[in-house]
Scaffold this active site. Structure first.
Site, PDB file in Angstrom:
ATOM      1  N   ASN A   9      38.783  44.021  42.089  1.00 61.36           N
ATOM      2  CA  ASN A   9      39.697  44.627  41.143  1.00 61.36           C
ATOM      3  C   ASN A   9      39.261  44.991  39.817  1.00 61.36           C
ATOM      4  O   ASN A   9      39.236  43.858  38.867  1.00 61.36           O
ATOM      5  CB  ASN A   9      40.931  43.934  41.145  1.00 61.36           C
ATOM      6  N   LYS A  11      40.355  46.351  37.486  1.00 64.57           N
ATOM      7  CA  LYS A  11      41.464  46.423  36.353  1.00 64.57           C
ATOM      8  C   LYS A  11      41.263  48.007  35.385  1.00 64.57           C
ATOM      9  O   LYS A  11      40.704  48.787  35.910  1.00 64.57           O
ATOM     10  CB  LYS A  11      41.673  45.257  35.540  1.00 64.57           C
ATOM     11  N   HIS A  95      50.563  42.812  41.934  1.00 66.51           N
ATOM     12  CA  HIS A  95      49.401  41.842  41.090  1.00 66.51           C
ATOM     13  C   HIS A  95      50.530  41.562  39.992  1.00 66.51           C
ATOM     14  O   HIS A  95      51.239  41.989  39.532  1.00 66.51           O
ATOM     15  CB  HIS A  95      48.469  42.705  40.728  1.00 66.51           C
ATOM     16  N   GLU A  97      49.718  40.924  36.993  1.00 66.12           N
ATOM     17  CA  GLU A  97      49.811  41.675  35.832  1.00 66.12           C
ATOM     18  C   GLU A  97      50.965  42.806  35.767  1.00 66.12           C
ATOM     19  O   GLU A  97      51.502  43.227  34.719  1.00 66.12           O
ATOM     20  CB  GLU A  97      48.231  42.112  35.539  1.00 66.12           C
ATOM     21  N   GLU A 167      47.455  34.562  44.506  1.00 68.97           N
ATOM     22  CA  GLU A 167      46.785  34.618  43.380  1.00 68.97           C
ATOM     23  C   GLU A 167      47.594  33.757  42.218  1.00 68.97           C
ATOM     24  O   GLU A 167      48.592  34.445  41.649  1.00 68.97           O
ATOM     25  CB  GLU A 167      46.601  36.111  42.943  1.00 68.97           C
ATOM     26  N   GLY A 173      42.082  35.397  35.426  1.00 63.74           N
ATOM     27  CA  GLY A 173      41.351  35.571  34.179  1.00 63.74           C
ATOM     28  C   GLY A 173      41.161  34.445  33.106  1.00 63.74           C
ATOM     29  O   GLY A 173      40.823  34.668  32.179  1.00 63.74           O
ATOM     30  N   SER A 213      39.730  33.616  39.270  1.00 56.64           N
ATOM     31  CA  SER A 213      38.807  33.272  38.822  1.00 56.64           C
ATOM     32  C   SER A 213      37.733  32.858  39.859  1.00 56.64           C
ATOM     33  O   SER A 213      36.994  31.929  39.652  1.00 56.64           O
ATOM     34  CB  SER A 213      38.895  31.923  37.792  1.00 56.64           C
TER      35      SER A 213
HETATM   36  C1  PEP Z   1      42.839  39.716  39.701  1.00 55.58           C
HETATM   37  O1  PEP Z   1      42.646  40.379  38.847  1.00 55.58           O
HETATM   38  O2  PEP Z   1      43.121  39.836  40.608  1.00 55.58           O
HETATM   39  C2  PEP Z   1      41.780  38.374  39.607  1.00 55.58           C
HETATM   40  C3  PEP Z   1      41.902  37.589  40.168  1.00 55.58           C
HETATM   41  O3  PEP Z   1      41.309  38.346  38.408  1.00 55.58           O
HETATM   42  P1  PEP Z   1      40.152  37.187  37.921  1.00 55.58           P
HETATM   43  O4  PEP Z   1      39.131  37.185  39.069  1.00 55.58           O
HETATM   44  O5  PEP Z   1      39.470  37.787  36.516  1.00 55.58           O
HETATM   45  O6  PEP Z   1      40.584  36.015  37.724  1.00 55.58           O
END
Ligand code: PEP
Length: 262
Positions: A9, A11, A95, A97, A167, A173, A213
Protein backbone atom coordinates in the site's frame (compact mmCIF):
# COMPACT_ATOMS: atom_id res chain seq x y z
CA UNK A 1 -3.31 -24.62 2.05
CA UNK A 2 -3.76 -20.85 1.69
CA UNK A 3 -1.11 -19.20 -0.49
CA UNK A 4 0.41 -16.24 1.36
CA UNK A 5 -0.32 -12.83 -0.09
CA UNK A 6 1.75 -9.68 0.35
CA UNK A 7 0.13 -6.37 -0.57
CA UNK A 8 2.00 -3.09 -0.97
CA UNK A 9 0.00 0.00 0.00
CA UNK A 10 1.95 2.96 -1.30
CA UNK A 11 -0.65 5.38 0.09
CA UNK A 12 -0.35 8.98 -1.26
CA UNK A 13 3.31 8.73 -2.14
CA UNK A 14 5.44 9.07 -5.20
CA UNK A 15 5.72 10.68 -8.59
CA UNK A 16 5.21 8.73 -11.80
CA UNK A 17 8.97 8.40 -12.12
CA UNK A 18 9.15 7.11 -8.56
CA UNK A 19 6.33 4.63 -9.21
CA UNK A 20 8.13 3.34 -12.31
CA UNK A 21 11.38 2.91 -10.38
CA UNK A 22 9.73 1.18 -7.45
CA UNK A 23 7.81 -1.19 -9.71
CA UNK A 24 10.94 -2.01 -11.69
CA UNK A 25 12.79 -2.74 -8.46
CA UNK A 26 10.08 -5.10 -7.23
CA UNK A 27 9.88 -6.86 -10.59
CA UNK A 28 13.63 -7.25 -10.65
CA UNK A 29 13.66 -8.77 -7.17
CA UNK A 30 10.67 -11.05 -7.76
CA UNK A 31 10.77 -12.26 -11.31
CA UNK A 32 9.20 -15.65 -10.69
CA UNK A 33 7.56 -15.69 -7.26
CA UNK A 34 6.31 -19.12 -6.21
CA UNK A 35 4.48 -20.00 -3.04
CA UNK A 36 3.41 -16.39 -2.56
CA UNK A 37 1.21 -13.85 -4.34
CA UNK A 38 2.06 -10.17 -4.57
CA UNK A 39 -0.10 -7.08 -5.20
CA UNK A 40 1.03 -3.47 -5.68
CA UNK A 41 -1.45 -0.70 -4.81
CA UNK A 42 -0.09 2.61 -6.09
CA UNK A 43 -2.01 5.90 -5.91
CA UNK A 44 -4.75 6.29 -8.55
CA UNK A 45 -2.52 8.55 -10.66
CA UNK A 46 0.08 5.80 -11.07
CA UNK A 47 -2.26 2.87 -11.72
CA UNK A 48 -1.91 3.09 -15.47
CA UNK A 49 1.89 3.17 -15.63
CA UNK A 50 2.35 0.58 -12.91
CA UNK A 51 -0.26 -1.63 -14.60
CA UNK A 52 1.66 -1.46 -17.87
CA UNK A 53 4.90 -2.43 -16.15
CA UNK A 54 3.23 -5.34 -14.33
CA UNK A 55 1.47 -6.58 -17.44
CA UNK A 56 2.56 -10.16 -18.18
CA UNK A 57 4.18 -10.51 -14.76
CA UNK A 58 2.82 -12.59 -11.86
CA UNK A 59 2.46 -9.44 -9.73
CA UNK A 60 -1.08 -8.04 -9.62
CA UNK A 61 -2.35 -4.47 -9.54
CA UNK A 62 -4.63 -3.13 -6.83
CA UNK A 63 -6.23 0.16 -5.79
CA UNK A 64 -6.41 1.78 -2.37
CA UNK A 65 -10.08 2.74 -2.48
CA UNK A 66 -13.05 3.25 -4.79
CA UNK A 67 -16.63 4.48 -4.82
CA UNK A 68 -19.59 2.11 -4.75
CA UNK A 69 -21.44 3.62 -7.72
CA UNK A 70 -20.46 2.73 -11.27
CA UNK A 71 -20.73 6.30 -12.65
CA UNK A 72 -22.36 9.64 -11.99
CA UNK A 73 -22.09 12.95 -10.17
CA UNK A 74 -19.50 11.96 -7.57
CA UNK A 75 -16.79 14.58 -7.98
CA UNK A 76 -13.33 13.32 -7.17
CA UNK A 77 -14.33 9.67 -6.97
CA UNK A 78 -13.24 6.59 -8.93
CA UNK A 79 -15.60 3.74 -9.77
CA UNK A 80 -14.92 -0.01 -9.67
CA UNK A 81 -15.44 -0.17 -13.46
CA UNK A 82 -12.70 2.43 -13.95
CA UNK A 83 -10.33 0.34 -11.88
CA UNK A 84 -11.15 -2.80 -13.83
CA UNK A 85 -10.39 -0.93 -17.05
CA UNK A 86 -6.93 -0.14 -15.66
CA UNK A 87 -6.28 -3.80 -14.88
CA UNK A 88 -6.89 -3.70 -11.11
CA UNK A 89 -7.74 -7.02 -9.52
CA UNK A 90 -7.77 -5.96 -5.86
CA UNK A 91 -9.10 -2.99 -3.89
CA UNK A 92 -8.17 -2.12 -0.31
CA UNK A 93 -11.34 -1.10 1.57
CA UNK A 94 -11.97 0.22 5.04
CA UNK A 95 -8.38 1.24 5.74
CA UNK A 96 -8.27 3.01 9.10
CA UNK A 97 -6.93 6.16 7.43
CA UNK A 98 -10.08 6.26 5.27
CA UNK A 99 -12.27 5.56 8.28
CA UNK A 100 -10.62 8.25 10.40
CA UNK A 101 -9.56 10.98 7.96
CA UNK A 102 -12.43 10.69 5.48
CA UNK A 103 -15.29 9.61 7.70
CA UNK A 104 -15.91 6.29 5.99
CA UNK A 105 -18.54 4.40 7.90
CA UNK A 106 -19.13 0.66 8.07
CA UNK A 107 -22.11 1.23 5.78
CA UNK A 108 -19.97 2.99 3.14
CA UNK A 109 -17.45 0.19 3.33
CA UNK A 110 -20.13 -2.47 2.99
CA UNK A 111 -21.49 -0.78 -0.15
CA UNK A 112 -17.97 -0.72 -1.56
CA UNK A 113 -17.51 -4.41 -0.77
CA UNK A 114 -20.60 -5.26 -2.78
CA UNK A 115 -19.57 -3.01 -5.68
CA UNK A 116 -16.02 -4.33 -5.88
CA UNK A 117 -17.19 -7.94 -5.88
CA UNK A 118 -19.86 -7.17 -8.48
CA UNK A 119 -17.12 -5.69 -10.68
CA UNK A 120 -15.16 -8.94 -10.44
CA UNK A 121 -12.35 -7.66 -8.23
CA UNK A 122 -11.19 -8.88 -4.83
CA UNK A 123 -11.80 -6.58 -1.86
CA UNK A 124 -9.25 -6.47 0.93
CA UNK A 125 -11.32 -5.52 3.98
CA UNK A 126 -9.29 -3.85 6.73
CA UNK A 127 -10.35 -4.07 10.37
CA UNK A 128 -8.53 -3.03 13.51
CA UNK A 129 -8.82 -1.47 16.92
CA UNK A 130 -7.36 1.79 18.21
CA UNK A 131 -4.93 1.87 21.14
CA UNK A 132 -7.75 3.10 23.38
CA UNK A 133 -10.05 0.29 22.31
CA UNK A 134 -7.32 -2.24 23.07
CA UNK A 135 -6.72 -0.65 26.49
CA UNK A 136 -10.42 -0.95 27.25
CA UNK A 137 -10.52 -4.60 26.26
CA UNK A 138 -12.58 -3.87 23.16
CA UNK A 139 -10.27 -5.37 20.54
CA UNK A 140 -12.42 -8.38 19.69
CA UNK A 141 -15.69 -6.43 19.81
CA UNK A 142 -14.26 -3.76 17.49
CA UNK A 143 -12.88 -6.07 14.84
CA UNK A 144 -15.95 -8.30 14.98
CA UNK A 145 -18.25 -5.31 14.47
CA UNK A 146 -16.22 -4.10 11.50
CA UNK A 147 -16.08 -7.60 10.04
CA UNK A 148 -19.81 -8.29 10.33
CA UNK A 149 -20.75 -4.83 9.02
CA UNK A 150 -18.30 -5.04 6.12
CA UNK A 151 -19.59 -8.43 5.01
CA UNK A 152 -23.29 -7.73 5.58
CA UNK A 153 -25.55 -9.04 2.84
CA UNK A 154 -22.83 -11.01 1.07
CA UNK A 155 -23.43 -14.66 0.20
CA UNK A 156 -20.97 -17.30 1.34
CA UNK A 157 -19.39 -17.59 -2.11
CA UNK A 158 -18.74 -13.84 -2.15
CA UNK A 159 -17.28 -13.89 1.35
CA UNK A 160 -15.01 -16.73 0.26
CA UNK A 161 -13.67 -14.45 -2.48
CA UNK A 162 -12.69 -11.69 -0.04
CA UNK A 163 -9.44 -11.03 1.76
CA UNK A 164 -9.29 -9.66 5.29
CA UNK A 165 -6.55 -7.57 6.81
CA UNK A 166 -6.16 -7.18 10.55
CA UNK A 167 -4.54 -3.79 10.99
CA UNK A 168 -4.39 -2.54 14.56
CA UNK A 169 -4.59 1.25 14.23
CA UNK A 170 -1.91 1.72 16.90
CA UNK A 171 0.53 -0.26 14.75
CA UNK A 172 0.02 1.57 11.44
CA UNK A 173 2.94 3.79 10.58
CA UNK A 174 4.16 3.85 14.18
CA UNK A 175 7.04 1.38 14.00
CA UNK A 176 5.35 -0.61 16.77
CA UNK A 177 4.00 -3.83 15.27
CA UNK A 178 1.66 -6.22 17.02
CA UNK A 179 3.66 -9.15 18.33
CA UNK A 180 3.11 -12.40 16.44
CA UNK A 181 1.13 -13.69 19.44
CA UNK A 182 -1.07 -10.58 19.62
CA UNK A 183 -1.78 -10.72 15.90
CA UNK A 184 -2.33 -14.49 15.87
CA UNK A 185 -4.92 -14.20 18.65
CA UNK A 186 -6.98 -11.69 16.66
CA UNK A 187 -6.56 -13.62 13.40
CA UNK A 188 -7.87 -16.78 15.05
CA UNK A 189 -10.77 -14.80 16.47
CA UNK A 190 -11.61 -13.36 13.05
CA UNK A 191 -11.49 -16.82 11.48
CA UNK A 192 -13.90 -18.04 14.13
CA UNK A 193 -16.32 -15.21 13.34
CA UNK A 194 -15.98 -15.90 9.61
CA UNK A 195 -17.12 -19.45 10.29
CA UNK A 196 -20.23 -18.04 11.97
CA UNK A 197 -20.97 -15.41 9.34
CA UNK A 198 -20.35 -17.82 6.45
CA UNK A 199 -19.17 -21.38 7.09
CA UNK A 200 -16.16 -23.30 8.41
CA UNK A 201 -15.12 -24.08 4.87
CA UNK A 202 -15.22 -20.40 3.87
CA UNK A 203 -13.36 -19.43 7.04
CA UNK A 204 -10.57 -21.86 6.15
CA UNK A 205 -10.35 -20.48 2.62
CA UNK A 206 -10.26 -16.72 3.33
CA UNK A 207 -6.80 -15.22 3.70
CA UNK A 208 -6.32 -12.95 6.69
CA UNK A 209 -3.35 -10.61 6.31
CA UNK A 210 -1.61 -8.71 9.07
CA UNK A 211 -0.78 -5.02 8.61
CA UNK A 212 0.92 -2.51 10.89
CA UNK A 213 4.64 -1.69 10.81
CA UNK A 214 5.59 -4.85 8.94
CA UNK A 215 9.30 -4.64 8.14
CA UNK A 216 11.90 -7.00 6.74
CA UNK A 217 13.00 -7.93 10.26
CA UNK A 218 9.56 -8.83 11.67
CA UNK A 219 7.79 -10.23 8.58
CA UNK A 220 9.13 -13.74 9.06
CA UNK A 221 7.93 -14.15 12.64
CA UNK A 222 4.52 -12.62 11.93
CA UNK A 223 3.77 -14.66 8.83
CA UNK A 224 5.06 -17.87 10.42
CA UNK A 225 1.87 -17.88 12.54
CA UNK A 226 -0.53 -20.42 11.02
CA UNK A 227 -3.47 -17.99 10.91
CA UNK A 228 -1.49 -15.11 9.38
CA UNK A 229 -1.66 -15.49 5.62
CA UNK A 230 0.61 -12.67 4.55
CA UNK A 231 0.97 -8.95 5.04
CA UNK A 232 -0.42 -5.58 4.07
CA UNK A 233 2.63 -3.34 3.99
CA UNK A 234 2.57 0.46 4.04
CA UNK A 235 5.77 2.39 4.69
CA UNK A 236 8.15 -0.50 4.09
CA UNK A 237 6.65 -1.13 0.64
CA UNK A 238 8.16 2.15 -0.58
CA UNK A 239 11.58 0.53 -0.67
CA UNK A 240 11.81 -2.14 -3.35
CA UNK A 241 14.57 -4.13 -1.70
CA UNK A 242 12.87 -4.10 1.69
CA UNK A 243 9.53 -5.08 0.18
CA UNK A 244 11.11 -7.94 -1.75
CA UNK A 245 12.66 -9.18 1.49
CA UNK A 246 9.26 -9.08 3.19
CA UNK A 247 7.74 -11.10 0.33
CA UNK A 248 10.49 -13.68 0.60
CA UNK A 249 9.98 -13.98 4.35
CA UNK A 250 6.23 -14.45 3.87
CA UNK A 251 6.68 -17.20 1.30
CA UNK A 252 5.61 -20.67 2.32
CA UNK A 253 8.43 -22.57 3.87
CA UNK A 254 10.10 -24.96 1.47
CA UNK A 255 9.26 -22.78 -1.50
CA UNK A 256 11.79 -20.45 -3.06
CA UNK A 257 11.07 -17.09 -4.62
CA UNK A 258 13.21 -17.21 -7.73
CA UNK A 259 14.99 -14.12 -8.96
CA UNK A 260 15.65 -14.45 -12.66
CA UNK A 261 17.12 -17.83 -13.50
CA UNK A 262 19.38 -18.01 -10.49
C1 PEP B 1 -0.99 0.31 5.99
O1 PEP B 1 -0.98 1.41 5.48
O2 PEP B 1 -1.90 -0.48 5.73
C2 PEP B 1 0.10 -0.03 6.90
C3 PEP B 1 0.05 -1.20 7.49
O3 PEP B 1 1.09 0.88 7.06
P1 PEP B 1 2.53 0.62 7.76
O4 PEP B 1 3.07 -0.67 7.19
O5 PEP B 1 3.35 1.80 7.36
O6 PEP B 1 2.29 0.51 9.22
Amino acid sequence: MRTPLVVANWKMNGTLAGARGLTAGVLDGLRRPRGVEVVLCPPFTALHVVGELLSGSPIALGAQNCHWESAGAFTGEISPAMLVELGCRYVVLGHSERRKEFGESDEHINRKMHAVLAAGMTPILCVGETAEERRQGLTFATVEGQLRAGLAGLRNAAIGACILAYEPVWAIGTGVNATPAQAAEVHAYLRGRLAEVASKEVAQRVRVLYGGSVKPDNAGALTAEPDIDGALVGGASLNAQGFVTIVKKATHKGVTVLRGDS
